[in-house]
Design an enzyme around this catalytic site. Structure first.
Site, mmCIF file in Angstrom:
data_model
loop_
_atom_site.group_PDB
_atom_site.id
_atom_site.type_symbol
_atom_site.label_atom_id
_atom_site.label_comp_id
_atom_site.label_asym_id
_atom_site.label_seq_id
_atom_site.Cartn_x
_atom_site.Cartn_y
_atom_site.Cartn_z
ATOM 1 C CE LYS A 59 9.741 7.071 1.833
ATOM 2 N NZ LYS A 59 8.839 6.106 1.260
ATOM 3 N N GLY B 152 3.436 1.958 7.758
ATOM 4 C CA GLY B 152 2.140 2.342 8.310
ATOM 5 C C GLY B 152 1.766 3.789 8.089
ATOM 6 N N GLY B 153 2.611 4.503 7.309
ATOM 7 C CA GLY B 153 2.253 5.880 6.965
ATOM 8 C C GLY B 153 0.897 5.953 6.284
ATOM 9 C CB THR C 109 -0.878 -0.021 1.268
ATOM 10 O OG1 THR C 109 -1.697 -1.192 1.220
ATOM 11 C CG2 THR C 109 -1.776 1.211 1.350
ATOM 12 N N GLY C 110 0.411 2.289 -0.688
ATOM 13 C CA GLY C 110 1.152 3.553 -0.675
ATOM 14 C C GLY C 110 1.513 3.979 -2.087
ATOM 15 C CB THR D 69 6.679 3.094 -3.450
ATOM 16 O OG1 THR D 69 7.046 4.296 -2.763
ATOM 17 C CG2 THR D 69 7.857 2.613 -4.266
ATOM 18 C CD GLU E 234 1.472 -1.592 4.779
ATOM 19 O OE1 GLU E 234 2.111 -1.256 5.786
ATOM 20 O OE2 GLU E 234 1.228 -0.816 3.849
ATOM 21 C CB ALA F 116 9.623 0.918 4.004
HETATM 22 C C1 5RP Z 1 1.440 2.192 4.086
HETATM 23 C C2 5RP Z 1 2.907 1.997 4.125
HETATM 24 C C3 5RP Z 1 3.713 2.483 2.973
HETATM 25 O O1 5RP Z 1 4.467 1.436 2.474
HETATM 26 C C4 5RP Z 1 4.605 3.583 3.449
HETATM 27 O O2 5RP Z 1 3.821 4.591 4.061
HETATM 28 C C5 5RP Z 1 5.413 4.190 2.285
HETATM 29 O O3 5RP Z 1 4.562 4.905 1.458
HETATM 30 P P1 5RP Z 1 5.046 5.612 0.132
HETATM 31 O O4 5RP Z 1 5.404 4.541 -0.835
HETATM 32 O O5 5RP Z 1 3.822 6.404 -0.292
HETATM 33 O O6 5RP Z 1 6.209 6.507 0.467
HETATM 34 O O7 5RP Z 1 3.479 1.447 5.045
HETATM 35 O O8 5RP Z 1 0.837 1.800 5.281
#
Ligand code: 5RP
Length: 224
Positions: free
Chosen positions: A125, A99-100, A32-33, A35, A107, A87
């Site tokens: 990151k 978890g952002g 999720t997210g 990326t 996950e 991540a």
């Molecule tokens: C979602 C997540 C994502 O993997 C994490 O927040 C990274 O997000 P992004 O790819 O938008 O930087 O853990 O719960």
């Protein structure tokens, strides 16, 4: 390169990584997210060769279906061959904060089942010590204040994520000012607080492979 270009580069690298292993019965776990979304969009290229996915959020399941990629409930599949996800932070032991996007519990479940967890992230990151990014903790709503007090005792500053309800119907506390030099011990400690569903530390089950987008190209880090 911009951060978005680095994310696109690792999403493409992840597709190249799994492509040789795709068979009729391969099951892909999808994170999720932003990326992970780029990876999902890339995966559309392989529509027809990807027969089964499981998703770590309703949003990712919906995006996969929009591309015509089959999505199954995790409980109905026998194995997950690869889990591909982003991540919020990673260290060089491939331990993560996630978890952002508030999807940490699902996950964590998909990562636990997966044979190989491929984390895709841009170089911003990578950190020496986890915890600059506020650590998300998913909490049963009635336990919110209690869990917050316990997290203060552990040394953090928990902040309620206003207006966010997880796919599991719970709330999120983001723990600020919380340097985590010992992720394994801290992950277990937070999980032991009554009312905590899970926390965003992925140390007990780190990534197996980190595809890191850098200005010099995508670097592949593996667990030793
Ligand atoms: C979602 C997540 C994502 O993997 C994490 O927040 C990274 O997000 P992004 O790819 O938008 O930087 O853990 O719960």
């Amino acid at each position: 390169m911009t951060q978005d270009e680095l994310k696109q580069a690792v999403a493409t690298a992840a597709l190249d990584y799994i492509r040789p292993y795709l068979e009729d019965n391969t099951v892909l776990g999808i994170g999720t997210g932003s990326t992970a979304n780029l990876f999902i969009d890339n995966l559309a290229e392989l529509r027809g060769q990807v027969n089964a996915t499981v998703a770590s959020s309703d949003a990712s399941a919906e995006r996969l279906r929009q591309h015509g990629i089959p999505v199954y409930e995790l409980s109905t599949v026998n194995q997950v061959d690869f889990y591909i996800d982003g991540a919020d932070e990673a260290n060089d032991s491939l331990q993560l904060i996630k978890g952002g996007g508030a999807a940490l519990t699902r996950e964590k479940i998909v990562a636990a089942v997966a044979r190989t967890f491929i984390c895709i992230a841009d170089e911003s990151k990578l950190v020496h010590t986890l915890g600059e990014f506020p650590l998300p903790v998913e909490v049963i709503p009635m336990a919110r204040s209690y869990v917050a007090r316990e997290l203060v005792k552990l040394g953090g500053d928990p902040v309620y994520r206003e207006g966010v309800v997880t796919d599991n119907g719970n709330v999120i506390l983001d723990v600020h000012n919380f340097s985590i030099p010992q992720p394994l011990a801290m992950e277990a400690k937070i999980n032991n607080i009554a009312g905590v569903v899970s926390n965003g530390l992925f140390a007990l089950r780190p990534a197996d492979v980190l595809l890191l987008g850098t200005a010099e190209g995508v670097k592949t880090l593996r667990l030793a």
